[in-house]
Design a protein around this motif. Structure first.
Motif, PDB file in Angstrom:
ATOM      1  N   THR A   1       0.804  -1.157   0.062  1.00  0.00           N
ATOM      2  CA  THR A   1      -0.114  -0.018  -0.168  1.00  0.00           C
ATOM      3  C   THR A   1       0.877   1.271   0.027  1.00  0.00           C
ATOM      4  OG1 THR A   1      -1.744  -1.071   1.143  1.00  0.00           O
ATOM      5  CG2 THR A   1      -1.694   1.372   1.216  1.00  0.00           C
ATOM      6  N   VAL A   2       0.653   2.104  -0.820  1.00  0.00           N
ATOM      7  CA  VAL A   2       1.188   3.508  -0.829  1.00  0.00           C
ATOM      8  C   VAL A   2       0.319   4.587  -0.489  1.00  0.00           C
ATOM      9  CG1 VAL A   2       2.393   4.962  -2.691  1.00  0.00           C
ATOM     10  CG2 VAL A   2       2.568   2.453  -2.816  1.00  0.00           C
ATOM     11  N   GLU A   3       0.733   5.621  -0.018  1.00  0.00           N
ATOM     12  CA  GLU A   3       0.162   6.799   0.567  1.00  0.00           C
ATOM     13  C   GLU A   3       0.123   7.614  -0.660  1.00  0.00           C
ATOM     14  OE1 GLU A   3      -0.432   8.776   4.775  1.00  0.00           O
ATOM     15  OE2 GLU A   3       1.250   9.704   3.832  1.00  0.00           O
ATOM     16  N   MET A   4      -0.897   8.398  -0.921  1.00  0.00           N
ATOM     17  CA  MET A   4      -1.112   9.647  -1.630  1.00  0.00           C
ATOM     18  C   MET A   4      -1.528  10.689  -1.028  1.00  0.00           C
ATOM     19  SD  MET A   4      -0.899   8.707  -5.174  1.00  0.00           S
ATOM     20  CE  MET A   4      -0.291   7.005  -5.776  1.00  0.00           C
ATOM     21  N   SER A   5      -0.750  11.752  -1.481  1.00  0.00           N
ATOM     22  CA  SER A   5      -1.117  13.266  -1.029  1.00  0.00           C
ATOM     23  C   SER A   5      -1.857  13.808  -2.381  1.00  0.00           C
ATOM     24  CB  SER A   5       0.101  13.962  -0.623  1.00  0.00           C
ATOM     25  OG  SER A   5       0.892  13.347   0.488  1.00  0.00           O
ATOM     26  N   TYR A   6      -2.653  15.005  -1.872  1.00  0.00           N
ATOM     27  CA  TYR A   6      -3.480  15.545  -3.053  1.00  0.00           C
ATOM     28  C   TYR A   6      -3.385  16.851  -2.756  1.00  0.00           C
ATOM     29  CZ  TYR A   6      -7.945  15.390  -0.530  1.00  0.00           C
ATOM     30  OH  TYR A   6      -8.973  15.581   0.381  1.00  0.00           O
ATOM     31  N   LEU A   7      -3.774  17.651  -3.961  1.00  0.00           N
ATOM     32  CA  LEU A   7      -4.255  19.057  -3.761  1.00  0.00           C
ATOM     33  C   LEU A   7      -5.324  19.094  -4.805  1.00  0.00           C
ATOM     34  CD1 LEU A   7      -3.319  21.785  -2.759  1.00  0.00           C
ATOM     35  CD2 LEU A   7      -1.987  22.118  -4.749  1.00  0.00           C
ATOM     36  N   SER A   8      -6.311  19.827  -4.455  1.00  0.00           N
ATOM     37  CA  SER A   8      -7.596  19.946  -5.184  1.00  0.00           C
ATOM     38  C   SER A   8      -7.831  21.481  -5.313  1.00  0.00           C
ATOM     39  CB  SER A   8      -8.683  19.320  -4.535  1.00  0.00           C
ATOM     40  OG  SER A   8      -9.954  19.580  -5.371  1.00  0.00           O
ATOM     41  N   THR A   9      -7.888  21.939  -6.398  1.00  0.00           N
ATOM     42  CA  THR A   9      -8.359  23.492  -6.778  1.00  0.00           C
ATOM     43  C   THR A   9      -9.537  23.413  -7.782  1.00  0.00           C
ATOM     44  OG1 THR A   9      -6.955  23.803  -8.674  1.00  0.00           O
ATOM     45  CG2 THR A   9      -5.880  23.896  -6.565  1.00  0.00           C
ATOM     46  N   GLN A  10     -10.090  24.550  -8.043  1.00  0.00           N
ATOM     47  CA  GLN A  10     -11.209  24.560  -9.108  1.00  0.00           C
ATOM     48  C   GLN A  10     -10.909  24.360 -10.346  1.00  0.00           C
ATOM     49  OE1 GLN A  10     -12.497  28.858  -8.526  1.00  0.00           O
ATOM     50  NE2 GLN A  10     -14.056  28.169  -7.052  1.00  0.00           N
ATOM     51  N   SER A  11      -9.518  24.408 -10.658  1.00  0.00           N
ATOM     52  CA  SER A  11      -8.757  24.196 -11.847  1.00  0.00           C
ATOM     53  C   SER A  11      -8.115  22.903 -12.242  1.00  0.00           C
ATOM     54  CB  SER A  11      -7.628  25.376 -12.201  1.00  0.00           C
ATOM     55  OG  SER A  11      -8.143  26.484 -12.203  1.00  0.00           O
ATOM     56  N   TYR A  12      -7.681  22.037 -11.107  1.00  0.00           N
ATOM     57  CA  TYR A  12      -7.071  21.063 -11.168  1.00  0.00           C
ATOM     58  C   TYR A  12      -7.047  20.278 -10.108  1.00  0.00           C
ATOM     59  CZ  TYR A  12      -3.365  23.336  -9.041  1.00  0.00           C
ATOM     60  OH  TYR A  12      -2.242  24.201  -8.225  1.00  0.00           O
ATOM     61  N   ILE A  13      -6.839  18.655 -10.081  1.00  0.00           N
ATOM     62  CA  ILE A  13      -6.562  17.907  -9.253  1.00  0.00           C
ATOM     63  C   ILE A  13      -5.007  17.244  -9.328  1.00  0.00           C
ATOM     64  CG2 ILE A  13      -6.938  15.359  -8.159  1.00  0.00           C
ATOM     65  CD1 ILE A  13      -9.264  16.906  -7.445  1.00  0.00           C
ATOM     66  N   LEU A  14      -4.389  17.363  -8.244  1.00  0.00           N
ATOM     67  CA  LEU A  14      -2.915  16.743  -8.183  1.00  0.00           C
ATOM     68  C   LEU A  14      -2.553  15.767  -7.263  1.00  0.00           C
ATOM     69  CD1 LEU A  14       0.285  19.069  -8.557  1.00  0.00           C
ATOM     70  CD2 LEU A  14       0.098  17.549  -6.671  1.00  0.00           C
ATOM     71  N   THR A  15      -2.025  14.616  -7.584  1.00  0.00           N
ATOM     72  CA  THR A  15      -1.805  13.610  -6.535  1.00  0.00           C
ATOM     73  C   THR A  15      -0.166  13.548  -6.585  1.00  0.00           C
ATOM     74  OG1 THR A  15      -2.265  11.914  -7.996  1.00  0.00           O
ATOM     75  CG2 THR A  15      -3.859  12.448  -6.563  1.00  0.00           C
ATOM     76  N   ILE A  16       0.417  13.161  -5.541  1.00  0.00           N
ATOM     77  CA  ILE A  16       1.795  13.064  -5.563  1.00  0.00           C
ATOM     78  C   ILE A  16       2.192  11.550  -4.594  1.00  0.00           C
ATOM     79  CG2 ILE A  16       2.665  15.179  -5.958  1.00  0.00           C
ATOM     80  CD1 ILE A  16       3.536  15.331  -3.022  1.00  0.00           C
ATOM     81  N   ALA A  17       3.082  10.729  -5.046  1.00  0.00           N
ATOM     82  CA  ALA A  17       3.400   9.653  -4.146  1.00  0.00           C
ATOM     83  C   ALA A  17       4.789   9.900  -3.831  1.00  0.00           C
ATOM     84  CB  ALA A  17       3.285   8.338  -4.740  1.00  0.00           C
ATOM     85  N   VAL A  18       5.207   9.520  -2.599  1.00  0.00           N
ATOM     86  CA  VAL A  18       6.718   9.832  -2.123  1.00  0.00           C
ATOM     87  C   VAL A  18       6.894   8.294  -1.430  1.00  0.00           C
ATOM     88  CG1 VAL A  18       8.271  10.675  -0.718  1.00  0.00           C
ATOM     89  CG2 VAL A  18       6.334  12.264  -1.789  1.00  0.00           C
ATOM     90  N   GLU A  19       7.832   7.639  -1.979  1.00  0.00           N
ATOM     91  CA  GLU A  19       8.272   6.275  -1.314  1.00  0.00           C
ATOM     92  C   GLU A  19       9.824   6.221  -1.182  1.00  0.00           C
ATOM     93  OE1 GLU A  19       6.698   2.085  -2.901  1.00  0.00           O
ATOM     94  OE2 GLU A  19       8.133   2.747  -4.212  1.00  0.00           O
ATOM     95  N   LYS A  20      10.231   5.865  -0.003  1.00  0.00           N
ATOM     96  CA  LYS A  20      11.741   5.787   0.474  1.00  0.00           C
ATOM     97  C   LYS A  20      12.360   4.698  -0.466  1.00  0.00           C
ATOM     98  CE  LYS A  20      14.619   7.210   3.696  1.00  0.00           C
ATOM     99  NZ  LYS A  20      14.817   8.444   4.138  1.00  0.00           N
ATOM    100  N   LYS A  21      13.629   5.214  -0.648  1.00  0.00           N
ATOM    101  CA  LYS A  21      14.298   4.355  -1.855  1.00  0.00           C
ATOM    102  C   LYS A  21      14.525   3.152  -0.860  1.00  0.00           C
ATOM    103  CE  LYS A  21      16.660   7.528  -4.894  1.00  0.00           C
ATOM    104  NZ  LYS A  21      17.861   8.082  -5.301  1.00  0.00           N
ATOM    105  N   SER A  22      14.708   2.174  -1.456  1.00  0.00           N
ATOM    106  CA  SER A  22      14.923   0.578  -1.061  1.00  0.00           C
ATOM    107  C   SER A  22      16.646   0.616  -1.024  1.00  0.00           C
ATOM    108  CB  SER A  22      14.498  -0.621  -1.553  1.00  0.00           C
ATOM    109  OG  SER A  22      14.674  -0.403  -3.159  1.00  0.00           O
TER     110      SER A  22
END
Length: 207
Positions: free
Chosen positions: A186-207
């Motif tokens: 399972t991976v955590e997603m962070s998001y930003l939502s505005t009237q113009s766009y939706i943005l999601t990012i994923a950050v995963e520690k390097k193995s």
């Protein structure tokens, strides 16, 4: 236009840059003379939008690193930088976004706010994902695109990814999770939502 500050929360070594592409090619080149070096590569592109996207990404990287940083791609099509930083890139109507990190694997996706997503929902939703509003569906779409990029070697199909915790609330920023069912992680997603766009990012520690 200079990069737009974002409120999205990330680990301290992760940088996210957003560029609104409201300049002409001549204007962005005049403001960023180092980008003239890209002209041989982009001159064959027939799409003005594609050329502006390349220039905007290059301008974002220059603003982040203080110098021009060329973007390369591996055999799976994933972008990388020769300076040891991981990178994720996305574009949508009028915007380009870049995420970079030295210590983490990173990925990003961005989509213009549009109800067209409701007409194509059956393409990417699983039966156990009960999402119906434009915001919910766009978050799901972006999250699956982001995870596909993050785990590009897995070449994940939409049905091999499952989201949890997406809600149509009034929050502009938030988090939820997504499963890579191939790996059973399972991976955590962070998001930003505005009237113009939706943005999601994923950050995963390097193995």
């Amino acid at each position: 236009m200079p990069r737009i500050p974002l409120s999205i929360t990330t680990p301290s070594d992760v940088q996210v840059g957003l560029w609104r592409m409201d300049e002409s090619e001549d204007e962005i080149l005049h403001a960023n003379p180092s980008l003239y070096s890209l002209l041989p590569d982009i001159s064959s592109m027939k799409s003005q939008t594609r050329r502006l996207e390349r220039l905007a990404v290059a301008a974002l990287l220059e603003s982040m690193f203080g110098q021009a940083v060329p973007v390369e791609h591996n055999d799976a099509g994933r972008p990388f930088l020769d300076n040891g930083y991981e990178i994720g890139i996305s574009h949508t109507r009028g915007y380009a976004v870049v995420i970079v990190s030295k210590k983490h694997n990173v990925a990003v996706d961005m989509e213009y706010m549009n109800d067209r997503v409701m007409r194509i929902a059956r393409r990417f939703l699983r039966e156990d994902e009960s999402l119906t509003t434009v915001k919910e569906l766009l978050l799901c779409w972006c999250a699956k695109e982001t995870l596909y990029k993050l785990h590009s070697d897995d070449r994940l199909a939409f049905q091999e990814m499952r989201t949890h915790g997406i809600r149509n609330d009034g929050n502009l920023e938030g988090r939820f999770t997504i499963d890579n069912l191939k790996r059973g992680i399972t991976v955590e997603m962070s998001y930003l939502s505005t009237q113009s766009y939706i943005l999601t990012i994923a950050v995963e520690k390097k193995s």
